[in-house]
Design a protein around this motif. Structure first.
Motif, short mmCIF file in Angstrom:
data_model
loop_
_atom_site.label_atom_id
_atom_site.label_comp_id
_atom_site.label_asym_id
_atom_site.label_seq_id
_atom_site.Cartn_x
_atom_site.Cartn_y
_atom_site.Cartn_z
N CYS A 12 -4.15 -17.15 -42.08
CA CYS A 12 -4.49 -18.11 -43.11
C CYS A 12 -4.43 -17.42 -44.46
O CYS A 12 -5.13 -16.41 -44.68
N LEU A 13 -3.61 -17.94 -45.38
CA LEU A 13 -3.45 -17.34 -46.70
C LEU A 13 -4.47 -17.85 -47.70
O LEU A 13 -4.52 -17.35 -48.83
N ASN A 14 -5.30 -18.83 -47.28
CA ASN A 14 -6.33 -19.35 -48.16
C ASN A 14 -7.52 -18.41 -48.13
O ASN A 14 -8.16 -18.21 -47.09
N THR A 15 -7.84 -17.80 -49.25
CA THR A 15 -8.93 -16.83 -49.29
C THR A 15 -10.30 -17.47 -49.12
O THR A 15 -11.27 -16.79 -48.75
N VAL A 16 -10.39 -18.76 -49.39
CA VAL A 16 -11.68 -19.45 -49.22
C VAL A 16 -11.97 -19.74 -47.76
O VAL A 16 -13.12 -19.82 -47.33
N CYS A 17 -10.91 -19.89 -46.95
CA CYS A 17 -11.09 -20.25 -45.54
C CYS A 17 -11.75 -19.12 -44.77
O CYS A 17 -11.42 -17.94 -44.95
N ARG A 20 -9.44 -16.13 -40.72
CA ARG A 20 -8.40 -15.23 -41.20
C ARG A 20 -7.15 -15.31 -40.34
O ARG A 20 -6.03 -15.30 -40.84
#
Length: 453
Positions: A12-17, A20
């Motif tokens: 997952c490239l979304n740092t908020v998610c 990982r």
């Protein structure tokens, strides 16, 4: 057996998610954080659906699967609810979660007999809420409860409400029973006729044994008239020689009903003493029991009591007619005339001759039965007018209930729909409740009703 799978891994490239990385799942084979394979999970879920907790654990142990009752219940609760879809004819009825305390509402698709949902309580609001959340049905079959009528009007105002015919007939029978109770003094019959009928019935032995003795006696004497011997008859019938002899020597079959020779009793030695004491006027069994015990009697008090009872003078009540009960007469009135015996018909006729109001009630009941069985609901208004003119207590209450729910009652007497499928599923719910021993909560009962087949 161990399976080695090669699957893709995603990042997952979304740092908020918070996730990982996660792995690809294979449908029907793997599941996230699963501790058992999908086939095993499906097997345990099926066992849980069929048997619930403890019984499911016992069955799983027989096939070599170790699990716990809580695991089975969690698997059952995790199964998604089936889709409701569109329903044309909806059946509504209540069932007891705990009889006399808590009740629920069951919703049925009357066309395919499928349970759609179980709702807590039997008020109007749960039914109205469910109807508002789903596509409105065309027809709603229900009993005479006002709460379901209100809930159906609120949640599906365009649906045709149908009052169940069975509950209509049940309400009418209750009204007739109230009317018969008001005229209990009219239930007396001709005592002379009844006494004669009872005397004729009691004149000869009755029952299955008497019927067998009658047939066997005629059979044996018919063979004897043809010249057969006792031994030949015994071989032909497969009986003992002594049995054939008893039938042959009995002049009539009633002679075969004589009580057999009594067996020896502990009281035989003391019977002369007891007979003398009873002749002197002592009929108190406890006193006589103490006296014979002092003389060496080792039996129980009941033996002495039965012996004393044989010497008490009791009136012969066979000639005294039994008074008719309210329920018995109500059953005669509400039953089809062809299903009554000749004796019941004559007794009912004698009662109706003494009570004109009950005769009017019989006419009203039979005309309503014709409307209901032939589904001539368009004649209901005429029937209500006749019933109002009769002004019979008990029936008036039924008329008020029908008038309040006139549209649904008329539809029930015209349309072919009924609550029969609902009643069948209520019996199935009772079976599942007993199987669960009443220890499960409402949500588990709902799951099993919806998913167990």
């Amino acid at each position: 057996m161990e399976l080695c799978l090669t699957v893709r891994r995603f990042f997952c490239l979304n740092t908020v998610c918070g996730m990982r990385t996660f792995a690809e799942q294979i449908a029907g084979l793997t599941r996230r954080r699963a501790r058992r394979s999908e086939p095993l999970r499906m097997m345990l879920t099926s066992i849980g659906m069929a048997l619930a907790g403890r019984a499911g654990v016992r069955l799983a142990a027989k096939v070599g699967i170790r699990t716990s009752r809580n695991s089975l219940l969690r698997l059952v609760r995790a199964v998604p609810d089936p889709e409701v879809g569109s329903v044309r004819v909806l059946g509504v009825d209540d069932f007891a979660v705990k009889r006399g305390h808590h009740y629920g509402t069951v919703l049925i698709d009357c066309e395919n007999h499928r349970v759609l949902d179980l709702l807590p309580g039997r008020d109007a609001s749960p039914l109205a809420g469910w109807l508002l959340e789903h596509e409105s049905p065309e027809v709603i079959c229900r009993d005479r409860a006002s709460s379901y009528a209100e809930g159906a009007r609120t949640g599906a105002p365009a649906a045709v409400q149908v009052a169940d015919r069975f509950h209509l007939w049940q309400n009418l029978a209750t009204a007739v029973e109230r009317l018969v109770a008001k005229h209990k003094g009219c239930l007396t019959e001709n005592p002379t006729v009844e006494a004669a009928a009872d005397a004729d019935v009691a004149a000869e032995p009755q029952g299955a044994m008497a019927q067998r003795r009658r047939v066997h006696h005629a059979l044996v004497h018919e063979m004897l008239a043809q010249g057969a011997s006792f031994r030949q008859i015994a071989r032909h019938l497969g009986w003992k020689h002594q049995t054939v002899s008893l039938y042959a020597r009995a002049a009539t079959w009633q002679d075969m009903m004589v009580v057999s020779k009594p067996r020896a009793s502990l009281l035989d030695r003391f019977k002369p003493y007891l007979t003398d004491r009873i002749a002197s006027g002592c009929l108190k069994a406890s006193t006589l029991h103490r006296e014979v015990v002092a003389q060496g009697f080792t039996g129980s008090y009941s033996i002495v009591s039965r012996f004393v009872e044989q010497h008490r003078t009791r009136p012969d009540l066979r000639a005294t007619p039994k008074p008719l009960s309210t329920r018995q007469v109500t059953g005669w009135i509400c039953r089809h005339p062809d299903n009554l015996t000749d004796r019941d018909t004559s007794r009912l006729t004698a009662i109706l001759d003494n009570c004109p109001e009950l005769r009017i009630a019989v006419e009203l009941v039979r005309s309503f039965a014709a409307i209901m069985t032939q589904r001539h609901g368009h004649q209901l208004g005429e029937w209500l007018s006749c019933a109002e003119q009769a002004d019979l207590p008990g029936i008036n209450r039924f008329i008020n209930g029908v008038t309040t729910d006139l549209d649904a009652v008329t539809a029930g007497l015209i349309l072919p729909f009924s609550s029969g499928p609902v009643e069948g599923n209520v019996n199935r719910i009772k079976m599942l409740k007993r199987q669960m021993y009443g220890r499960a909560s409402f949500d588990l009962l709902r799951k099993r009703v919806l998913l167990a087949h």
